[in-house]
Every structure is written in C-alpha cells, then in structure tokens.
Design an enzyme around this catalytic site. Structure first.
Site, PDB file in Angstrom:
ATOM      1  N   GLU A  63      -4.000  11.077   3.136  1.00  0.00           N
ATOM      2  CA  GLU A  63      -4.161   9.639   2.875  1.00  0.00           C
ATOM      3  C   GLU A  63      -3.950   8.813   4.149  1.00  0.00           C
ATOM      4  OE1 GLU A  63      -4.927   7.550   0.053  1.00  0.00           O
ATOM      5  OE2 GLU A  63      -5.842   9.447  -0.467  1.00  0.00           O
TER       6      GLU A  63
ATOM      7  N   SER B 218       0.344  13.131   4.688  1.00  0.00           N
ATOM      8  CA  SER B 218      -0.762  13.287   3.744  1.00  0.00           C
ATOM      9  C   SER B 218      -2.094  12.934   4.384  1.00  0.00           C
ATOM     10  CB  SER B 218      -0.484  12.326   2.585  1.00  0.00           C
ATOM     11  OG  SER B 218      -1.668  11.994   1.915  1.00  0.00           O
TER      12      SER B 218
ATOM     13  N   TYR C  65       0.732   3.442  -0.457  1.00  0.00           N
ATOM     14  CA  TYR C  65       1.266   4.797  -0.299  1.00  0.00           C
ATOM     15  C   TYR C  65       0.947   5.331   1.100  1.00  0.00           C
ATOM     16  CZ  TYR C  65       1.199   9.925  -0.774  1.00  0.00           C
ATOM     17  OH  TYR C  65       1.369  11.273  -0.574  1.00  0.00           O
TER      18      TYR C  65
END
Ligand code: GDR
Length: 321
Positions: A125, A123, A147
């Site tokens: 992220e 991701s 996460y």
C-alpha cells in the site's frame, strides 16, 4: 535461548509466525491489544506454549515496561489496523497505532534495549498508484489512504532509526498475503467463505466490488518465513515480498467456485458499495532482492492457495453444522 516478542500474535501473520518461531525453538511472548475485544482463535493451538501480554501501542509506558521485562532478542511488529479501505473511517486511530505506535516502539527499543532486532510490517500500500511496474525497494512511494500514509511514516522511521541510531530495524514491504486465517473483510476470504456457504445452501449470493481489480496474492505462512529471514541477517535492510504474479478478483472467483463445482457467474453480484477506484498501474512485486540476499521464494502457487482456503472454509462450515 532466543526470545521473541510478536505484537499482534493473534492475527493471521502473528499466529503463523508464532508457530514458525516455536518450531525453531524460540521462546515466544505475544502482545495482544488491551483496548479492543480480541479473538484468540488463531492461536488456540499454541496458546499454552506462549506467554501473552496485553497492552496498547498508544501507551508508551506499557511498551517500555514490556520491553524492559522481557528484553526480547527479536521484536516483530504486526499489530496494526489492516484494512486500507476501512482506514478512511478511522484516520486518527490508524495514524495513532500504525504510525505513532511505531514511533513509541522504536523509542522504547532505543532507550531500553537497543540490541533488539526490530521487524516493521510495511505494505505494498506504500506504492499506492505505483510509478513503476513491477515494484521493488527503490520504487517511489505514494500511498493513497490513511492506512498507507501511516505505514509510510512507520517505514521511514524504521529506516531512519537504523541509519541514525544504528538500530537493527528491518521493514518488510509485503504484498497481499492470504490464508484460511484471513479476516472475512478481505476479498479472498470473503470469496472462499461465501462460496463454501453457497455450496452448503447457507447463502445464495456473493456481493463484490470491482472484479477486474488485480492483486499479487501469496500465502501468509510463506511470508512469515521471509520476516524471520530478514531478522537473521548480518546487516538490517528492507525487502519487498510477493509472488511476482497478479490475478484478478474474477480469476479468484472462477477458481474458488470451480473447486466447488459451481460457476461464479451464477452467484456473484457486483455491488457499488464495495467498489474502490482501480489502480492505474498494477501492483506486482519484484522480490529479486529477497531472493538473492535471503534465498527466499514463495512456495505456494496461486491455485493451491485458493484451494487451501476453499477446503478450509468448507471443512469448518461442515463441522459446525
Ligand atoms: P487490500 O485487500 O486492500 O489490497 O489490503 P482487500 O482484500 O480488501 O482488497 C483487494 C482487492 O479486492 C478488491 N475487491 C474487494 N475487496 C474487498 N475487501 N471486498 C470486496 O467486496 C471487493 N471486491 C473487489 C479491492 O478493490 C482490492 O482491489 C490488504 C491488507 O492485508 C493490507 O493490510 C495490506 O497492507 C495489503 O493487502 C497489502
């Protein structure tokens, strides 16, 4: 016949990928979690054409048994808690499923079926507050929430198992990708669903966090095409997938409400409970490696995506009336 195992087939990405693989004549086995209530709505239309297995990514034996029984040619791991914001409330669980779950999967592949191709859902992220703009495969990672940190562990493990054991493991570093199947907790679907409700008189306000937050938003189905392409290459590698455009939450609102002949300023309320610190630099994908090596490009434009989601929400709400 090629056989694929999709972990998390009932999610947004899993369901689009399931459709794509079936269209290509692939036999599909779908893994759904045994430990939490599962919504099968996204796969109702293909459920008769796939085989479902239940299991948990915290259960090494169940993972080994599934891979042993099916010996899939391709394994797509899309099973993970997916909300970066909510991961602060479940650090241990997110670490167990999104991080250690991948260790268990890679171990099962290494021991039981090393010929399988493995796709890891990474991701944007991973970039956190990105060092460079735009971000590509060489941009340093500095995730900022449980996460992203669990996903970073999984990403590096996939890379290292490829280098150390010669497994075919790819990591798709996907930027935000949306669709009518997106969960209501994510900002795009929250906007289109609530705007459609407002249009029908079922809601009067939309409470949002920071309207100046920006994201690189693409269409989930286009991104599953990229996943598939990554798994068909001669040599495994990692790819950034995005649109190379960013838009603000405000722009998303303006368009979504605009398609319904409404002005978002009359309905949107900025609510501190949804605020998150803004990234200091923008998250924006440089997907040139995917474009060069996979021939992949996002097909759907931002405006079309917003319209698709608004229309789908309006249709569903109207037919449920
Ligand atoms: P994100 O998606 O955290 O980027 O993770 P989300 O849609 O939740 O947030 C996008 C941006 O919108 C801002 N925002 C709000 N967000 C939510 N959820 N609710 C609000 O009311 C709101 N108001 C403003 C946020 O601050 C943020 O800047 C998604 C997930 O799919 C991950 O699994 C995936 O890895 C990444 O995208 C890439």
């Amino acid at each position: 016949m090629v056989k694929a195992l999709i972990l998390g087939i009932n999610g947004q990405d899993g369901s689009y990928l399931g459709e794509l693989l079936l269209e290509r004549g692939v036999e599909v086995v779908g893994w759904i979690p045994s430990s939490i209530p599962v919504n099968l709505e996204n796969i109702q239309h293909i459920i008769k054409r796939i085989q479902l297995v239940e299991g948990s990514l915290s259960d090494q034996e169940a993972i080994n048994a599934c891979i042993e029984e099916h010996r899939p040619d391709e394994i797509y791991n899309l099973a993970s808690p997916s909300s970066p914001a909510a991961s602060w409330d479940s650090t241990v669980e997110v670490g167990d499923i999104a991080g250690l779950g991948v260790a268990r999967l890679l171990e099962a592949i290494r021991v039981v079926h090393p010929a399988a191709h493995y796709y890891q859902a990474s991701s944007s992220e991973l970039f956190g507050n990105p060092v460079d703009v735009p971000q590509n495969e060489t941009t340093p990672f500095q995730p900022r929430n449980p996460y992203g940190i669990a996903k970073l562990y999984a990403h590096w493990l996939t890379v290292r198992y490829r280098q150390e054991y010669g497994l075919y493991g790819v990591s798709g570093i996907l930027f935000n990708h949306e669709s009518p199947r997106r969960g209501l907790q994510f900002v795009t679907r929250k906007i289109t669903h609530t705007a459609a409700k407002i249009k029908l008189g079922l809601e009067s306000e939309l409470h949002l966090g920071n309207l100046d937050a920006r994201r690189d938003w693409g269409f989930a189905r286009d991104y599953t095409e990229a996943m598939w392409l990554m798994m068909q290459q001669e040599a495994a590698g990692d790819f950034v997938i995005g649109t190379a455009e960013t838009h603000s939450v405000r722009e998303f609102c303006e368009l979504a409400f605009g398609f319904l002949d409404l002005d978002y300023r009359d309905y949107v309320v900025q609510d501190p409970q949804f605020y998150r610190p803004l990234e200091k630099r923008q998250l924006i994908a440089d997907y040139s490696k995917a474009s060069k090596k996979l021939g992949w490009h996002p097909k759907m434009k931002f405006e079309e995506l917003v319209k698709l989601m608004v229309d789908a929400d309006l249709d569903t709400l109207q037919s449920n009336r």
